[in-house]
Design an enzyme around this catalytic site. Structure first.
Site, PDB file in Angstrom:
ATOM      1  N   ASP A  15       0.611  -0.982  -0.064  1.00  0.00           N
ATOM      2  CA  ASP A  15       0.122   0.438   0.487  1.00  0.00           C
ATOM      3  C   ASP A  15       0.878   1.596   0.193  1.00  0.00           C
ATOM      4  OD1 ASP A  15      -2.205  -1.708   0.325  1.00  0.00           O
ATOM      5  OD2 ASP A  15      -2.176  -1.791   2.419  1.00  0.00           O
ATOM      6  N   GLU A 186     -11.579   1.048  -3.596  1.00  0.00           N
ATOM      7  CA  GLU A 186     -10.338   1.313  -2.107  1.00  0.00           C
ATOM      8  C   GLU A 186      -9.635   1.543  -2.584  1.00  0.00           C
ATOM      9  OE1 GLU A 186      -9.607  -2.410  -0.201  1.00  0.00           O
ATOM     10  OE2 GLU A 186      -8.531  -3.079  -1.888  1.00  0.00           O
TER      11      GLU A 186
END
Length: 527
Positions: A15, A186
């Protein structure tokens, strides 16, 4: 030609949120249940990276005691405005069932290596929160929202203004997109260029269908139009590509006007197989055509190697690091599970020159473990440690652990059968614990070197009293069980599995919670 080899952040570093301040680049990555929270890496050349900060280092910023596996810190966002760094993060508290408890916070610091502020609460409507600092002076917060109705879960992307002065979200909340047809939307980040707002999304799930898509709008609140060739980044259609799972990305513009995209990837042992190194971080160059970003590769498939923007040092071919515990500060490479390091269970002072772990709860505990570990970052390694430990009861153990989560690990441990000091191997596979039949009897008052030899999917434990002659113990073990993919697929029900493999030192005392083990050194050697 000077090149950058992917991945740039090896081992569990997912991420990525990249940020440039002047000539300095920073990447923040997720840490989940590992403490301190968030890793911030620094580089001058986009090639050589070093972890320089773990900003969430106090329980007042990050209380994870009792959180489930692979919860805790999700998808941090690092940004900079007017002399201040902002770090947005989620501390996921629960994941089972339709309800997801996902409080979001922001902390600040003038320098990434400073002590970061106490957290400001934002909201709990979803996760993957992100700040965007608009050229008009406003700051916006965007995140995905969790929708518990009818098992939907991924409820789209919402946007709200954040007041830096009042330290809170203000005004109307805007629902700006459900995402594209890929779904599982997301990881939103917003960027600004040539009069457009660009919304970068992670879609397709964080596995082999993972992708990055992008939309744009003249107004930050929308409506947003899709990129004509979404997804702009994915490996979904190239199952034999060396790196897979590419997605959850962020963009940065270099000081000379070149754009780059950083994103998570996985390196499977086999075609669409298991990735014991976890989700890593890679980089690609971006070109702009008709005010849309495209990979410089000419397709949506990221390259294994890209040209470096400036001359950079060449890294050593292999990495070997011997950690000796002769200072009052532990290497930043090591992290603990859920709780901060304190004198209640760890010390570098009680016996100078040694790392002392005071036995606490079992490896299945989500509360108080005496465990210190570092990321596994290479497919072929030898990891060893020298242990001084004198157990008195069978409930007292210490040793070397190859760890994924509370239900998946291999443990080479020193203990006792009640009369004699022993070495044995425990494996926990899908929460089922098996102790191998082979047990070694060793002399009391004798320090022992424990070793884990890892070669792709194979693990062999061994031990020695002199660090020269090693004796194998137990069967060859399966490294597949300490990978994200296996944990998700091997369980009777879905559990989040996002953390990659760690290897480290631990001590359990299930009788008195007081017996300690002393570790003289810890050696990580890439083969």
């Amino acid at each position: 030609m000077n090149t950058i080899q992917n991945p740039i952040l090896k081992g569990f570093n997912p991420d990525p949120s990249i940020c440039r301040v002047g000539d300095d680049y920073y990447i923040a990555t997720s840490t989940f249940e590992w403490f301190p929270g968030v890793q911030i890496h620094h580089s001058k050349d986009l090639k050589n990276w070093k972890v320089i900060a773990q900003p969430l280092n106090r329980t007042s910023q990050l209380d994870m005691k009792g959180v489930p596996d692979s919860c805790g810190v999700w998808a941090p966002c690092l940004s900079y405005k007017d002399g201040l760094f902002y770090l947005v993060y989620t501390n996921v508290k629960s994941f089972d069932g339709v309800w997801k408890d996902t409080p979001n916070y922001v902390v600040t610091a003038k320098e990434v290596t400073d002590d970061w502020s106490e957290p400001v609460y934002l909201n709990s409507s979803g996760f993957d929160g992100s700040f965007f600092h608009d050229s008009n002076g406003k700051t916006w917060y965007t995140s995905m929202q969790v929708d518990h109705r009818k098992g939907k879960f991924f409820g789209g992307i919402e946007l709200q203004e954040y007041s830096i002065k009042d330290q809170q979200l203000i005004g109307e909340s805007y629902f700006i997109t459900e995402g594209t047809t890929l779904g599982k939307t997301e990881g939103p980040h917003i960027y600004q260029k040539n009069g457009y707002y660009y919304l970068l999304l992670a879609e397709g799930g964080t596995e082999y269908g993972h992708a990055a898509t992008i939309l744009r709008s003249r107004k930050i609140t929308g409506p947003y139009e899709e990129h004509p060739q979404n997804p702009i980044l994915t490996c979904a259609s190239a199952p034999l590509h060396t790196i897979q799972k590419s997605g959850h990305a962020s963009l940065v513009e270099s000081q000379n006007g070149i754009w780059y995209i950083t994103f998570l990837v996985g390196r499977p042992l086999t075609k669409h197989g298991n990735c014991p190194l976890g989700r890593e971080t890679a980089i690609e160059e971006i070109v702009w055509i008709d005010d849309w970003p495209y990979l410089k590769s000419g397709s949506s498939l990221p390259r294994i190697e890209i040209p470096a923007p400036i001359p950079a040092e060449k890294l050593n071919g292999t990495q070997t690091k011997k950690y000796e515990f002769n200072s009052n500060k532990l290497s930043i490479d090591f992290q603990s599970l859920r709780i901060p390091m304190n004198e209640n269970w760890i010390s570098l002072k009680d016996k100078p020159g040694y790392l002392r772990l005071k036995g606490k709860e079992s490896l299945t505990s989500t509360h108080t473990q005496a465990l210190i570990a570092r990321r596994l970052q290479h497919f072929n390694v030898e990891v060893s440690t020298k242990v001084h430990f004198e157990p008195m009861k069978f409930q007292q153990l210490a040793g070397l652990v190859v760890y994924y989560n509370t239900g998946h690990y291999h443990y080479l441990n020193i203990s006792t059968n009640g009369e004699l000091k022993t070495i044995s191997v425990l494996t926990c596979d899908n929460y089922n614990i098996v102790e191998q039949e082979e047990i070694a009897i060793i002399k009391a008052e004798t320090p022992i070197i424990l070793k884990a030899s890892i070669h792709h999917e194979k693990l062999q434990f061994s031990y020695s009293s002199d660090d020269i002659d090693f004796i194998d113990i137990g069967n060859i073990l399966d490294m597949n069980i300490v990978s994200d993919d296996y944990v998700r697929d091997g369980s009777e029900r879905y559990r989040p599995a996002f953390t990659g493999c760690f290897i480290g030192m631990c001590c359990q005392d299930l009788a008195t919670s007081s017996l300690h083990a002393d570790f003289e050194w810890f050696n990580y050697k890439e083969l």
